[in-house]
Enzyme design. Structure first.
Site, short mmCIF file in Angstrom:
data_model
loop_
_atom_site.label_atom_id
_atom_site.label_comp_id
_atom_site.label_asym_id
_atom_site.label_seq_id
_atom_site.Cartn_x
_atom_site.Cartn_y
_atom_site.Cartn_z
N GLU A 36 0.87 -1.16 0.00
CA GLU A 36 0.00 0.00 0.00
C GLU A 36 0.92 1.22 0.00
O GLU A 36 1.83 1.30 0.84
CB GLU A 36 -0.86 -0.02 1.27
CG GLU A 36 -1.94 1.02 1.22
CD GLU A 36 -2.80 1.04 2.48
OE1 GLU A 36 -2.73 0.11 3.29
OE2 GLU A 36 -3.53 2.03 2.62
N ARG A 262 5.00 -12.76 9.73
CA ARG A 262 5.74 -11.52 9.55
C ARG A 262 7.14 -11.64 10.10
O ARG A 262 7.35 -12.38 11.06
CB ARG A 262 5.10 -10.43 10.41
CG ARG A 262 4.00 -9.76 9.79
CD ARG A 262 3.41 -8.72 10.70
NE ARG A 262 2.35 -8.17 9.90
CZ ARG A 262 2.45 -7.05 9.20
NH1 ARG A 262 3.50 -6.28 9.30
NH2 ARG A 262 1.49 -6.68 8.41
N LYS A 272 4.32 0.56 10.12
CA LYS A 272 4.44 1.86 9.46
C LYS A 272 3.97 2.98 10.38
O LYS A 272 4.52 4.07 10.38
CB LYS A 272 3.62 1.87 8.18
CG LYS A 272 4.33 1.20 7.02
CD LYS A 272 3.52 1.37 5.76
CE LYS A 272 3.11 0.03 5.24
NZ LYS A 272 2.20 0.05 4.13
P1 ATP Z 1 2.51 -2.26 8.28
O1 ATP Z 1 1.83 -3.20 9.23
O2 ATP Z 1 3.97 -2.02 8.59
O3 ATP Z 1 1.75 -1.03 8.00
P2 ATP Z 1 1.45 -3.47 5.94
O4 ATP Z 1 1.26 -4.94 5.97
O5 ATP Z 1 0.25 -2.62 6.11
O6 ATP Z 1 2.61 -3.08 6.93
P3 ATP Z 1 1.70 -3.29 3.13
O7 ATP Z 1 2.17 -2.16 2.32
O8 ATP Z 1 0.26 -3.64 3.09
O9 ATP Z 1 2.14 -3.02 4.62
O10 ATP Z 1 2.60 -4.57 2.87
C1 ATP Z 1 2.90 -5.06 1.61
C2 ATP Z 1 3.26 -6.51 1.74
O11 ATP Z 1 4.35 -6.68 2.63
C3 ATP Z 1 2.10 -7.29 2.31
O12 ATP Z 1 1.96 -8.47 1.56
C4 ATP Z 1 2.50 -7.56 3.71
O13 ATP Z 1 1.94 -8.74 4.17
C5 ATP Z 1 4.03 -7.62 3.63
N1 ATP Z 1 4.65 -7.26 4.89
C6 ATP Z 1 4.48 -6.14 5.60
N2 ATP Z 1 5.17 -6.18 6.76
C7 ATP Z 1 5.81 -7.38 6.79
C8 ATP Z 1 6.69 -8.03 7.71
N3 ATP Z 1 7.05 -7.46 8.85
N4 ATP Z 1 7.15 -9.26 7.39
C9 ATP Z 1 6.80 -9.83 6.23
N5 ATP Z 1 5.98 -9.29 5.32
C10 ATP Z 1 5.49 -8.07 5.58
MG MG Z 2 -1.39 -3.36 4.75
#
Ligand code: ATP
Ligand code: MG
Length: 564
Positions: A36, A262, A272
């Site tokens: 995102e 994760r 984030k």
């Molecule tokens: P955050 O919780 O930090 O806001 P998010 O999951 O909302 O992260 P996205 O931009 O939606 O962030 O993530 C893009 C991809 O990266 C998704 O498929 C998500 O599952 C993966 N991702 C995000 N954080 C991690 C992590 N700590 N370990 C592994 N994969 C991750």
């Molecule tokens: Mg997300």
């Protein structure tokens, strides 16, 4: 915990993919990385990127980069661009397969009409608060909204007027009609569309309704022909909904959602929201602060894409959440830099040394090895002269036991140069502090000279005062004092664990002249001090270096301690 010396941890997703190829379920696999665009990428994203791109590449498949841009209020072009730059920097290429969920807005709208037409979606006019109250709890079923029985015609009409922007935010939502009593709350008539009078960074003012992630994601995957939709564990409970959409719509295919754990690392935070808070509240200096686990921060710290990829490969993919030691990540960058960083001499806290029997005004070039791990790296010259700098720590007037460095009456070797002997000190009259060390040198002990092999206990790094360049050096420690930043007293939050000493800035450092003009991003080993990277700030004049990691392999120690 996985250790760097054991074989890489398992990857159950790889096994699924290989089986699907072997059974002919798929002839080519297609994965996607779906960020995102509402923040910068961090090392956790790197795990997902390496997994998605790595898996496809290893099986001659392809990976799409898809921006999940369904929330106009938090997203921006700046993030879209920085994410692309970071994925490229990590070493992955999506070719011409760059997509946006917003690119499917029209089709997502048509699919929603399909759900309405088949009686599987309805417009609800309850307020957000009322919808929440109707939802029930984990132990109690929800209640049907009074609008759940609206006719198809009325729903289609209302939905069209929602789209046309005729209602204010929050007046209506479109919901799937599934089951308000479902044990899985995600299936209790989830929201598909919200009214939002906000400009989108790609579609501008065209849309006044925006789809939810849960609705847009499975359909975007299906439109793109994704075979394996890999996401993190928090989506496990959403999988029945993912499947429900694909089962109830006329979509081209039905991708399989697979969840993995994760990445969490000790001594840092990854969400984030928290990263934004650390930057916003000034705990760090921007998104690329070398103390952050963002890819921009790690890059500025001196991490290489190769080290991050090797780390991700090593940790593998798990089905249960866990936390990896930061020392393991550090181990991988040390391994990588040990292979390729050029060795140089730099004195971080200089102490002046005068070689009394070395002629004034004389200088000579000595030959130094660039990288003992890499014979191809060759040699360079370092200038030697009468006045030098050594580290303050390498001299003690009154040495503690087992101090093998410089001390009155004792000898040490200067790396690539001569054996010197301390003959006296000069002190600041007021403070009594040693400001200069007086020495003599033995000309016979030069490399290649008759006494070159003479044994002394200590070898020090040094620079010639007249030839050295000024530099600033930043040393970093963990951003959080506790391995688990959430380990806080009742009523406090994780920011109380921010390490007040995570950055130490040393000015007045002296580095050997071969570093003149070193380009931003260049990485070196400062002998005995660790690995350092030239910071972009150097463009202003004085060289600035960030310490990537110290030399000592604390991971090796952790391992050893575990075995004992
Ligand atoms: P955050 O919780 O930090 O806001 P998010 O999951 O909302 O992260 P996205 O931009 O939606 O962030 O993530 C893009 C991809 O990266 C998704 O498929 C998500 O599952 C993966 N991702 C995000 N954080 C991690 C992590 N700590 N370990 C592994 N994969 C991750
Ligand atoms: Mg997300």
């Amino acid at each position: 915990m996985a250790s760097p010396n054991s074989s890489a941890a398992g990857n159950f997703i790889r096994e699924i993919v290989e089986q699907d190829l072997a059974t002919g379920k798929h002839s080519r696999i297609v994965t996607r990385f779906p960020p995102e665009p509402n923040g910068y990428l961090h090392i956790g994203h790197a795990k997902s990127i390496c997994l998605n791109f790595g898996l496809a590449a290893a099986h001659r498949g392809v990976t799409h980069l898809r921006f999940d841009d369904t929330n106009p209020s938090t997203e921006s072009v700046e993030y879209v661009e920085s994410i692309q730059a970071d994925v490229r920097w990590l070493g992955f290429d999506w070719g011409d397969r760059l997509f946006y969920a917003s690119g499917y807005f029209e089709r997502l709208y048509e699919y929603a009409r399909q759900l309405i037409t088949t009686g599987k979606a309805y417009v609800d006019s309850l307020s957000a608060e009322e919808i929440r109250k109707h939802r029930g709890t984990l132990t109690e079923p929800g209640r049907d909204s009074p609008h759940r029985t609206r006719s198809v015609e009325e729903n289609l009409d209302l939905f069209a007027h929602m789209k046309a922007g005729e209602f204010p935010d929050g007046a209506h939502v479109l919901r799937a009609k599934i089951d308000m009593a479902a044990p899985n709350i995600n299936l209790r008539d989830p929201t598909l569309y919200r009214i939002r009078h906000a400009a989108h960074h790609r579609t501008g003012e065209t849309w006044r309704i925006y789809p939810t992630y849960d609705y847009a994601h499975p359909i975007s995957d299906a439109i793109e022909g994704i075979t394996h939709s890999i996401c993190t564990l928090e989506f496990e409970d959403h999988r029945p909904l993912y499947d429900w959409f694909l089962d109830n719509l006329d979509v081209p295919c039905h991708p399989r959602q697979i969840e993995f754990a994760r990445l969490n690392l000790t001594h840092t935070v990854m969400s984030k929201r928290r990263l934004l808070e650390l930057v916003g509240k000034g705990h760090v200096h921007g998104w690329d602060d070398p103390r952050l686990p963002t890819l921009k921060g790690l890059r500025r710290r001196g991490y290489t894409p190769e080290a991050i990829r090797a780390f991700c490969e090593h940790i593998g993919v798990q089905k249960r959440d866990g936390t990896i030691e930061m020392a393991l990540l550090e181990h991988f960058i040390r391994e990588d830099l040990n292979r390729r960083a050029l060795r140089v001499m730099a004195v971080l806290r200089p102490l002046k040394v005068v070689i009394e029997n070395y002629p004034e005004g004389q200088a000579e070039d000595l030959s130094a090895v660039n990288n003992p791990e890499d014979p191809e790296a060759g040699t360079r010259t370092v200038p030697f002269s009468r006045v030098l700098y050594i580290e303050q720590d390498d001299f003690r007037e009154v040495p503690p036991p087992k101090f093998f460095r410089l001390t009155p009456g004792k000898e040490v070797r200067l790396r690539y140069a001569y054996i010197i002997k301390c003959t006296g000190v000069v002190k600041d009259e007021r403070t009594g502090e040693v400001v200069e060390v007086r020495c003599s040198y033995d000309p016979e002990t030069k490399s290649g000279g008759p006494q070159a092999g003479r044994k002394v206990k200590g070898t020090l790094h040094w620079v010639s005062a007249a030839h050295a360049l000024d530099a600033e050096v930043r040393l970093y420690d963990h951003l959080f004092v506790k391995a688990d930043p959430d380990d806080v007293p009742e009523g406090q939050d994780y920011t109380v664990n921010v390490n007040p000493n995570s950055l130490e800035r040393l000015t007045g450092c002296k580095v050997e002249p071969s570093l003149a003009g070193a380009a931003s991003g260049n990485r070196y080993q400062f002998e005995r001090q660790g690995y350092f990277c030239v910071d972009a700030d150097s463009a202003g004049g004085t060289l600035a270096f960030n310490r990537t990691v110290a030399l000592r392999d604390s991971w090796a120690k952790v391992e050893k301690a575990q075995q004992e």
